[in-house]
Design a protein around this motif. Structure first.
Motif, PDB file in Angstrom:
ATOM      1  N   LEU A 127       0.826  -1.204   0.000  1.00  0.00           N
ATOM      2  CA  LEU A 127       0.000   0.000   0.000  1.00  0.00           C
ATOM      3  C   LEU A 127       0.863   1.257   0.000  1.00  0.00           C
ATOM      4  CD1 LEU A 127      -2.878  -0.952   2.473  1.00  0.00           C
ATOM      5  CD2 LEU A 127      -2.951  -0.834  -0.014  1.00  0.00           C
ATOM      6  N   LEU A 128       1.988   1.219   0.702  1.00  0.00           N
ATOM      7  CA  LEU A 128       2.906   2.357   0.659  1.00  0.00           C
ATOM      8  C   LEU A 128       3.521   2.508  -0.728  1.00  0.00           C
ATOM      9  CD1 LEU A 128       4.648   1.983   4.138  1.00  0.00           C
ATOM     10  CD2 LEU A 128       3.022   3.756   3.438  1.00  0.00           C
ATOM     11  N   ALA A 129       3.709   1.382  -1.430  1.00  0.00           N
ATOM     12  CA  ALA A 129       4.171   1.462  -2.820  1.00  0.00           C
ATOM     13  C   ALA A 129       3.126   2.150  -3.698  1.00  0.00           C
ATOM     14  CB  ALA A 129       4.470   0.060  -3.349  1.00  0.00           C
ATOM     15  N   VAL A 130       1.844   1.909  -3.407  1.00  0.00           N
ATOM     16  CA  VAL A 130       0.771   2.605  -4.119  1.00  0.00           C
ATOM     17  C   VAL A 130       0.855   4.109  -3.860  1.00  0.00           C
ATOM     18  CG1 VAL A 130      -1.729   2.914  -4.227  1.00  0.00           C
ATOM     19  CG2 VAL A 130      -0.758   0.611  -4.170  1.00  0.00           C
TER      20      VAL A 130
ATOM     21  N   GLY B 255       3.762   5.489  -5.893  1.00  0.00           N
ATOM     22  CA  GLY B 255       3.455   5.594  -7.313  1.00  0.00           C
ATOM     23  C   GLY B 255       2.514   6.732  -7.615  1.00  0.00           C
ATOM     24  N   HIS B 256       1.504   6.903  -6.769  1.00  0.00           N
ATOM     25  CA  HIS B 256       0.558   7.996  -7.006  1.00  0.00           C
ATOM     26  C   HIS B 256       1.249   9.345  -6.883  1.00  0.00           C
ATOM     27  CE1 HIS B 256      -2.457  11.004  -5.720  1.00  0.00           C
ATOM     28  NE2 HIS B 256      -3.193  10.424  -6.644  1.00  0.00           N
TER      29      HIS B 256
ATOM     30  N   GLY C  96      -6.300  14.377  -7.736  1.00  0.00           N
ATOM     31  CA  GLY C  96      -6.409  15.105  -6.480  1.00  0.00           C
ATOM     32  C   GLY C  96      -7.256  14.324  -5.487  1.00  0.00           C
ATOM     33  N   ALA C  97      -8.354  13.759  -5.979  1.00  0.00           N
ATOM     34  CA  ALA C  97      -9.147  12.861  -5.135  1.00  0.00           C
ATOM     35  C   ALA C  97      -8.366  11.608  -4.782  1.00  0.00           C
ATOM     36  CB  ALA C  97     -10.448  12.493  -5.858  1.00  0.00           C
ATOM     37  N   GLY C  98      -7.430  11.210  -5.664  1.00  0.00           N
ATOM     38  CA  GLY C  98      -6.610  10.038  -5.377  1.00  0.00           C
ATOM     39  C   GLY C  98      -5.758  10.204  -4.139  1.00  0.00           C
ATOM     40  N   PHE C  99      -5.318  11.432  -3.832  1.00  0.00           N
ATOM     41  CA  PHE C  99      -4.564  11.667  -2.603  1.00  0.00           C
ATOM     42  C   PHE C  99      -5.411  11.315  -1.384  1.00  0.00           C
ATOM     43  CE2 PHE C  99      -1.474  14.476  -4.855  1.00  0.00           C
ATOM     44  CZ  PHE C  99      -0.322  13.894  -4.346  1.00  0.00           C
ATOM     45  N   VAL C 100      -6.672  11.745  -1.396  1.00  0.00           N
ATOM     46  CA  VAL C 100      -7.565  11.433  -0.282  1.00  0.00           C
ATOM     47  C   VAL C 100      -7.814   9.932  -0.223  1.00  0.00           C
ATOM     48  CG1 VAL C 100      -9.760  12.006   0.801  1.00  0.00           C
ATOM     49  CG2 VAL C 100      -8.648  13.661  -0.701  1.00  0.00           C
ATOM     50  N   THR C 101      -8.080   9.326  -1.364  1.00  0.00           N
ATOM     51  CA  THR C 101      -8.404   7.903  -1.393  1.00  0.00           C
ATOM     52  C   THR C 101      -7.225   7.053  -0.937  1.00  0.00           C
ATOM     53  OG1 THR C 101      -9.854   8.367  -3.284  1.00  0.00           O
ATOM     54  CG2 THR C 101      -9.334   6.062  -2.839  1.00  0.00           C
ATOM     55  N   ALA C 102      -6.017   7.410  -1.344  1.00  0.00           N
ATOM     56  CA  ALA C 102      -4.838   6.623  -0.973  1.00  0.00           C
ATOM     57  C   ALA C 102      -4.643   6.599   0.531  1.00  0.00           C
ATOM     58  CB  ALA C 102      -3.597   7.181  -1.669  1.00  0.00           C
ATOM     59  N   GLN C 103      -4.786   7.746   1.177  1.00  0.00           N
ATOM     60  CA  GLN C 103      -4.584   7.750   2.617  1.00  0.00           C
ATOM     61  C   GLN C 103      -5.737   7.055   3.342  1.00  0.00           C
ATOM     62  OE1 GLN C 103      -4.081  11.804   3.835  1.00  0.00           O
ATOM     63  NE2 GLN C 103      -6.149  12.430   3.305  1.00  0.00           N
TER      64      GLN C 103
ATOM     65  N   LEU D 168      -0.884   0.818 -10.470  1.00  0.00           N
ATOM     66  CA  LEU D 168      -1.586   1.364  -9.308  1.00  0.00           C
ATOM     67  C   LEU D 168      -3.069   1.033  -9.352  1.00  0.00           C
ATOM     68  CD1 LEU D 168       0.044   4.901  -9.074  1.00  0.00           C
ATOM     69  CD2 LEU D 168       0.589   2.875  -7.739  1.00  0.00           C
ATOM     70  N   CYS D 169      -3.621   0.889 -10.546  1.00  0.00           N
ATOM     71  CA  CYS D 169      -5.031   0.540 -10.679  1.00  0.00           C
ATOM     72  C   CYS D 169      -5.305  -0.881 -10.193  1.00  0.00           C
ATOM     73  CB  CYS D 169      -5.451   0.701 -12.137  1.00  0.00           C
ATOM     74  SG  CYS D 169      -7.192   0.397 -12.464  1.00  0.00           S
ATOM     75  N   LEU D 170      -4.360  -1.782 -10.442  1.00  0.00           N
ATOM     76  CA  LEU D 170      -4.571  -3.200 -10.138  1.00  0.00           C
ATOM     77  C   LEU D 170      -4.048  -3.614  -8.765  1.00  0.00           C
ATOM     78  CD1 LEU D 170      -3.593  -4.698 -13.611  1.00  0.00           C
ATOM     79  CD2 LEU D 170      -5.882  -4.184 -12.749  1.00  0.00           C
ATOM     80  N   LEU D 171      -3.013  -2.917  -8.258  1.00  0.00           N
ATOM     81  CA  LEU D 171      -2.359  -3.365  -7.031  1.00  0.00           C
ATOM     82  C   LEU D 171      -3.289  -3.398  -5.826  1.00  0.00           C
ATOM     83  CD1 LEU D 171       0.328  -4.381  -6.013  1.00  0.00           C
ATOM     84  CD2 LEU D 171       1.024  -2.019  -5.567  1.00  0.00           C
ATOM     85  N   PRO D 172      -4.097  -2.365  -5.560  1.00  0.00           N
ATOM     86  CA  PRO D 172      -5.002  -2.457  -4.403  1.00  0.00           C
ATOM     87  C   PRO D 172      -6.009  -3.590  -4.511  1.00  0.00           C
ATOM     88  CG  PRO D 172      -4.782  -0.178  -5.122  1.00  0.00           C
ATOM     89  CD  PRO D 172      -4.151  -1.027  -6.179  1.00  0.00           C
ATOM     90  N   LEU D 173      -6.407  -3.966  -5.741  1.00  0.00           N
ATOM     91  CA  LEU D 173      -7.332  -5.088  -5.888  1.00  0.00           C
ATOM     92  C   LEU D 173      -6.708  -6.378  -5.391  1.00  0.00           C
ATOM     93  CD1 LEU D 173      -8.831  -4.360  -9.425  1.00  0.00           C
ATOM     94  CD2 LEU D 173      -9.901  -3.985  -7.197  1.00  0.00           C
ATOM     95  N   TRP D 174      -5.379  -6.503  -5.562  1.00  0.00           N
ATOM     96  CA  TRP D 174      -4.686  -7.699  -5.097  1.00  0.00           C
ATOM     97  C   TRP D 174      -4.426  -7.641  -3.592  1.00  0.00           C
ATOM     98  CZ3 TRP D 174       0.882  -7.953  -3.937  1.00  0.00           C
ATOM     99  CH2 TRP D 174       1.274  -9.232  -3.589  1.00  0.00           C
ATOM    100  N   VAL D 175      -3.968  -6.476  -3.111  1.00  0.00           N
ATOM    101  CA  VAL D 175      -3.646  -6.346  -1.690  1.00  0.00           C
ATOM    102  C   VAL D 175      -4.906  -6.382  -0.843  1.00  0.00           C
ATOM    103  CG1 VAL D 175      -2.587  -4.853   0.043  1.00  0.00           C
ATOM    104  CG2 VAL D 175      -1.565  -5.042  -2.234  1.00  0.00           C
ATOM    105  N   LEU D 176      -5.951  -5.695  -1.304  1.00  0.00           N
ATOM    106  CA  LEU D 176      -7.192  -5.594  -0.539  1.00  0.00           C
ATOM    107  C   LEU D 176      -8.279  -6.428  -1.187  1.00  0.00           C
ATOM    108  CD1 LEU D 176      -7.160  -1.748   0.115  1.00  0.00           C
ATOM    109  CD2 LEU D 176      -6.188  -3.556   1.517  1.00  0.00           C
ATOM    110  N   GLY D 177      -7.928  -7.646  -1.560  1.00  0.00           N
ATOM    111  CA  GLY D 177      -8.880  -8.527  -2.215  1.00  0.00           C
ATOM    112  C   GLY D 177     -10.024  -8.927  -1.314  1.00  0.00           C
ATOM    113  N   PRO D 178     -11.004  -9.665  -1.872  1.00  0.00           N
ATOM    114  CA  PRO D 178     -12.172 -10.077  -1.089  1.00  0.00           C
ATOM    115  C   PRO D 178     -11.765 -10.852   0.155  1.00  0.00           C
ATOM    116  CG  PRO D 178     -12.509 -10.510  -3.424  1.00  0.00           C
ATOM    117  CD  PRO D 178     -11.075 -10.125  -3.268  1.00  0.00           C
ATOM    118  N   GLY D 179     -12.330 -10.469   1.288  1.00  0.00           N
ATOM    119  CA  GLY D 179     -12.079 -11.174   2.528  1.00  0.00           C
ATOM    120  C   GLY D 179     -10.894 -10.658   3.319  1.00  0.00           C
ATOM    121  N   LYS D 180     -10.077  -9.796   2.719  1.00  0.00           N
ATOM    122  CA  LYS D 180      -8.897  -9.301   3.441  1.00  0.00           C
ATOM    123  C   LYS D 180      -9.230  -8.067   4.279  1.00  0.00           C
ATOM    124  CE  LYS D 180      -5.391 -11.054   0.252  1.00  0.00           C
ATOM    125  NZ  LYS D 180      -4.226 -10.704  -0.601  1.00  0.00           N
ATOM    126  N   VAL D 181      -9.779  -7.052   3.632  1.00  0.00           N
ATOM    127  CA  VAL D 181     -10.129  -5.818   4.326  1.00  0.00           C
ATOM    128  C   VAL D 181     -11.522  -5.402   3.874  1.00  0.00           C
ATOM    129  CG1 VAL D 181      -9.559  -3.390   4.690  1.00  0.00           C
ATOM    130  CG2 VAL D 181      -7.742  -5.083   4.505  1.00  0.00           C
TER     131      VAL D 181
END
Length: 351
Positions: A124-127, A130-131, A243-250, A323-336
């Protein structure tokens, strides 16, 4: 001065940590709060240079910059004193209240023997890195592209023309963050909204420099409506979405931390890593993007279309796909769990 400012400037870290703890202690959604922080930052980035330019040299206090520094320092301390007077202590332990306090623990209880998932936090910090790289890279690469001379099919825009696109786009982002961001998060969910944010950005990064070049080759002048529409459209799309991505990332990082054991103490640590990673990206992005701009312009006559003036934008588009795909893998179904969608908030109310 820059070094001392960097060593002493921890207000952003303290603000985000204090806000998150305060909202958690009340057990309420903090999406709009962080959106307003970004909107305030965007407003100040416009008002600050404007007021500074007006006050610069407006008095005879010895130096032309004395009055702007006095006014900005007084405003800063006044804001800090007001915040201290209005806000309760944000370092107190988080205790459950009427709605349970910790949203993540309600939706995903943490086993007592569970350890912190540092690997997922690293991704997530890598995301975040990248952003920040893409955002800073755009801020450098776009003015270079817009200012290219007409002899090489550029628009030769002047600084006031380039700056006007940033002003309009910043105002649009302030409106979006203040009025629309929370509604989008509740409708789509935070991870899905993050992915949807990047799809138009990646397409724009891959096509925008080529569209500009094609317009110039077709004979459209720098002040013609297609060129203006392309520039303002790209700037609006990027600034509002990312700009909204900054809010979403945190918020994605904070929601992940909320589901980890010891989230109360881990929040400050994650915030510190967030600031460090973002500042490193902000330092490296100008070097990388500047080098790519130079390489692309130098190789374009011989190696087009492989290496062109669009090279820095192509690299940013590739980073955007990851960056579009990485959170889907890290925060996949059942994880968070998605803590912010309307469905999740309804589930919380029922509990």
């Amino acid at each position: 001065l820059v070094l001392l400012r960097g060593l002493s400037n921890g207000n952003g870290l303290l603000l985000r940590t204090g806000m998150r703890r305060s909202f958690l202690r009340r057990g309420v959604d903090d999406t709009q709060g962080f959106a307003w922080v970004s909107a305030a930052s965007g407003t100040s980035s416009l008002a600050g240079p404007a007021v500074g330019g007006i006050l610069y040299g407006a008095s005879d206090l010895g130096h032309p910059w004395t009055l702007p520094y006095i006014c900005s320092g007084t405003l800063l301390f006044g804001a800090m004193l007001t915040a201290l007077a209005l806000m309760e202590d944000t370092t107190a332990p988080i205790s459950p209240r009427k709605r349970g306090g910790d949203l993540g623990q309600l939706l995903l209880p943490t086993p007592p023997d569970r350890r912190v998932d540092w690997v997922s936090m690293g991704w997530l910090l890598a995301v975040v890195f990248g952003h920040a790289y893409v955002f800073m890279g755009w801020d450098l690469s776009y003015p270079v592209l817009a200012a290219m001379p007409q002899s090489i099919d550029g628009d030769a825009w002047k600084p006031p023309q380039i700056g006007s696109t940033f002003v309009v786009a910043s105002l649009a982002f302030v409106f979006f963050a203040s009025c629309c961001y929370q509604r989008c998060i509740r409708y789509f969910g935070i991870v899905r909204f993050w992915v949807l944010n990047w799809i138009p950005t990646v397409l724009m990064l891959a096509t925008f420099p080529r569209v500009l070049e094609a317009l110039r080759r077709e004979g459209w002048e720098a002040e013609s409506w297609p060129v203006l529409a392309a520039n303002y459209g790209a700037q609006l799309s990027f600034c509002v979405m990312q700009g909204a991505g900054f809010v979403t990332a945190q918020l994605v990082l904070f929601d992940f931390v909320t589901t980890q054991p010891g989230s109360d103490q881990l929040m400050a640590t994650a915030n510190g890593y967030y600031v460090i990673v973002q500042n490193v990206a902000n330092g490296l992005a100008p070097l990388i993007s500047g080098a790519l701009c130079t390489i692309g312009a130098a190789l374009e006559p011989q190696y087009a279309p492989i290496a062109t003036r669009a090279l820095p934008f192509d690299v940013m588009a590739c980073v955007g796909v990851v960056l579009c795909l990485l959170p889907l893998w890290v925060l996949g179904p059942g994880k968070v769990p998605d803590l912010r969608s309307a469905r999740a908030l309804l589930q919380l109310e029922q509990q």
